[in-house]
Motif scaffolding. Structure first.
Motif, PDB file in Angstrom:
ATOM      1  N   ALA A   1       0.833  -1.200   0.000  1.00 51.11           N
ATOM      2  CA  ALA A   1       0.000   0.000   0.000  1.00 51.11           C
ATOM      3  C   ALA A   1       0.868   1.251   0.000  1.00 51.11           C
ATOM      4  CB  ALA A   1      -0.914   0.004   1.218  1.00 51.11           C
ATOM      5  N   SER A   2       0.391   2.250  -0.717  1.00 48.55           N
ATOM      6  CA  SER A   2       0.997   3.582  -0.712  1.00 48.55           C
ATOM      7  C   SER A   2      -0.148   4.588  -0.656  1.00 48.55           C
ATOM      8  CB  SER A   2       1.848   3.790  -1.966  1.00 48.55           C
ATOM      9  OG  SER A   2       1.024   3.905  -3.118  1.00 48.55           O
ATOM     10  N   ASP A   3       0.171   5.848  -0.784  1.00 51.21           N
ATOM     11  CA  ASP A   3      -0.878   6.874  -0.777  1.00 51.21           C
ATOM     12  C   ASP A   3      -1.832   6.737  -1.961  1.00 51.21           C
ATOM     13  OD1 ASP A   3       0.201   7.932   1.519  1.00 51.21           O
ATOM     14  OD2 ASP A   3       1.328   9.497   0.482  1.00 51.21           O
ATOM     15  N   THR A   4      -1.334   6.162  -3.071  1.00 55.81           N
ATOM     16  CA  THR A   4      -2.135   6.105  -4.291  1.00 55.81           C
ATOM     17  C   THR A   4      -2.498   4.696  -4.746  1.00 55.81           C
ATOM     18  OG1 THR A   4      -0.129   6.136  -5.638  1.00 55.81           O
ATOM     19  CG2 THR A   4      -1.146   8.266  -5.140  1.00 55.81           C
ATOM     20  N   GLU A   5      -1.869   3.678  -4.163  1.00 62.28           N
ATOM     21  CA  GLU A   5      -2.111   2.307  -4.613  1.00 62.28           C
ATOM     22  C   GLU A   5      -2.337   1.380  -3.430  1.00 62.28           C
ATOM     23  OE1 GLU A   5       0.465   0.856  -8.025  1.00 62.28           O
ATOM     24  OE2 GLU A   5       1.725   2.425  -7.146  1.00 62.28           O
ATOM     25  N   ASP A   6      -3.045   0.290  -3.685  1.00 57.15           N
ATOM     26  CA  ASP A   6      -3.257  -0.739  -2.684  1.00 57.15           C
ATOM     27  C   ASP A   6      -3.428  -2.068  -3.419  1.00 57.15           C
ATOM     28  OD1 ASP A   6      -4.272  -2.446  -0.645  1.00 57.15           O
ATOM     29  OD2 ASP A   6      -4.978  -0.672   0.435  1.00 57.15           O
ATOM     30  N   ARG A   7      -2.595  -3.031  -3.106  1.00 57.54           N
ATOM     31  CA  ARG A   7      -2.637  -4.316  -3.804  1.00 57.54           C
ATOM     32  C   ARG A   7      -2.321  -5.426  -2.809  1.00 57.54           C
ATOM     33  NH1 ARG A   7      -2.529  -6.151  -8.995  1.00 57.54           N
ATOM     34  NH2 ARG A   7      -2.452  -4.049  -9.816  1.00 57.54           N
ATOM     35  N   THR A   8      -3.048  -6.540  -2.905  1.00 58.60           N
ATOM     36  CA  THR A   8      -2.786  -7.720  -2.087  1.00 58.60           C
ATOM     37  C   THR A   8      -2.505  -8.880  -3.023  1.00 58.60           C
ATOM     38  OG1 THR A   8      -4.221  -6.918  -0.323  1.00 58.60           O
ATOM     39  CG2 THR A   8      -3.706  -9.262  -0.322  1.00 58.60           C
ATOM     40  N   VAL A   9      -1.484  -9.660  -2.695  1.00 58.21           N
ATOM     41  CA  VAL A   9      -1.098 -10.782  -3.537  1.00 58.21           C
ATOM     42  C   VAL A   9      -0.880 -12.013  -2.655  1.00 58.21           C
ATOM     43  CG1 VAL A   9       1.369 -10.200  -3.472  1.00 58.21           C
ATOM     44  CG2 VAL A   9       0.487 -11.557  -5.359  1.00 58.21           C
ATOM     45  N   SER A  10      -1.325 -13.168  -3.150  1.00 54.67           N
ATOM     46  CA  SER A  10      -1.085 -14.439  -2.464  1.00 54.67           C
ATOM     47  C   SER A  10       0.272 -14.969  -2.870  1.00 54.67           C
ATOM     48  CB  SER A  10      -2.159 -15.461  -2.844  1.00 54.67           C
ATOM     49  OG  SER A  10      -3.414 -15.031  -2.372  1.00 54.67           O
ATOM     50  N   VAL A  11       1.011 -15.483  -1.901  1.00 50.14           N
ATOM     51  CA  VAL A  11       2.350 -16.029  -2.148  1.00 50.14           C
ATOM     52  C   VAL A  11       2.283 -17.535  -1.918  1.00 50.14           C
ATOM     53  CG1 VAL A  11       4.780 -15.944  -1.474  1.00 50.14           C
ATOM     54  CG2 VAL A  11       3.390 -13.863  -1.379  1.00 50.14           C
ATOM     55  N   PRO A  12       2.739 -18.338  -2.883  1.00 44.73           N
ATOM     56  CA  PRO A  12       2.662 -19.787  -2.726  1.00 44.73           C
ATOM     57  C   PRO A  12       3.575 -20.300  -1.606  1.00 44.73           C
ATOM     58  CG  PRO A  12       3.944 -19.236  -4.669  1.00 44.73           C
ATOM     59  CD  PRO A  12       3.380 -17.945  -4.139  1.00 44.73           C
ATOM     60  N   GLU A  13       3.388 -21.530  -1.245  1.00 40.21           N
ATOM     61  CA  GLU A  13       4.133 -22.149  -0.144  1.00 40.21           C
ATOM     62  C   GLU A  13       5.633 -22.204  -0.406  1.00 40.21           C
ATOM     63  OE1 GLU A  13       4.606 -23.569   3.551  1.00 40.21           O
ATOM     64  OE2 GLU A  13       2.652 -23.023   2.726  1.00 40.21           O
ATOM     65  N   SER A  14       6.050 -22.381  -1.662  1.00 37.53           N
ATOM     66  CA  SER A  14       7.483 -22.534  -1.970  1.00 37.53           C
ATOM     67  C   SER A  14       7.926 -21.632  -3.119  1.00 37.53           C
ATOM     68  CB  SER A  14       7.789 -23.994  -2.326  1.00 37.53           C
ATOM     69  OG  SER A  14       7.507 -24.841  -1.247  1.00 37.53           O
ATOM     70  N   PRO A  15       7.987 -20.319  -2.893  1.00 35.22           N
ATOM     71  CA  PRO A  15       8.464 -19.425  -3.955  1.00 35.22           C
ATOM     72  C   PRO A  15       9.990 -19.468  -4.046  1.00 35.22           C
ATOM     73  CG  PRO A  15       8.053 -18.153  -1.986  1.00 35.22           C
ATOM     74  CD  PRO A  15       7.639 -19.570  -1.683  1.00 35.22           C
ATOM     75  N   ARG A  16      10.532 -18.898  -5.090  1.00 32.82           N
ATOM     76  CA  ARG A  16      11.988 -18.742  -5.221  1.00 32.82           C
ATOM     77  C   ARG A  16      12.379 -17.478  -4.468  1.00 32.82           C
ATOM     78  NH1 ARG A  16      15.831 -20.921  -8.187  1.00 32.82           N
ATOM     79  NH2 ARG A  16      14.348 -22.045  -9.468  1.00 32.82           N
ATOM     80  N   PHE A  17      13.481 -17.541  -3.707  1.00 38.05           N
ATOM     81  CA  PHE A  17      13.938 -16.422  -2.892  1.00 38.05           C
ATOM     82  C   PHE A  17      15.373 -16.101  -3.272  1.00 38.05           C
ATOM     83  CE2 PHE A  17      15.687 -14.952   1.347  1.00 38.05           C
ATOM     84  CZ  PHE A  17      15.110 -13.699   1.295  1.00 38.05           C
TER      85      PHE A  17
END
Length: 80
Positions: free
Chosen positions: A37-53
């Motif tokens: 979230a910022s002053d102009t945007e808001d976004r939610t995303v699901s992250v899978p159990e085993s992403p690449r890091f």
């Protein structure tokens, strides 16, 4: 593959503020979704159990001034 920026924010903050933001991000990752979230945007995303890091530390040198700066990046990625 074309790139599409879905959210971006950048600001100068204290080291303590960065640490707080990373702790909050870690707590959200544990829950399986992250809210950006910022002053102009808001976004939610699901992250899978085993992403690449990926963790990357770079030293960059300005070709004109010779000044050096560092970039420390934490990247989490996955395919849909």
């Amino acid at each position: 593959m074309p790139e599409e920026t879905l959210f971006k924010t950048e600001e100068r903050v204290t080291r303590a503020d960065v640490a707080d933001a990373l702790r909050d991000a870690a707590d959200q990752l544990d829950s399986g979704s992250v809210r950006l979230a910022s002053d102009t945007e808001d976004r939610t995303v699901s992250v899978p159990e085993s992403p690449r890091f990926e963790v990357e530390l770079e030293r960059l040198t300005d070709s004109e001034t010779g000044d050096q700066r560092y970039e420390l990046e934490y990247e989490i990625r996955w395919t849909k």
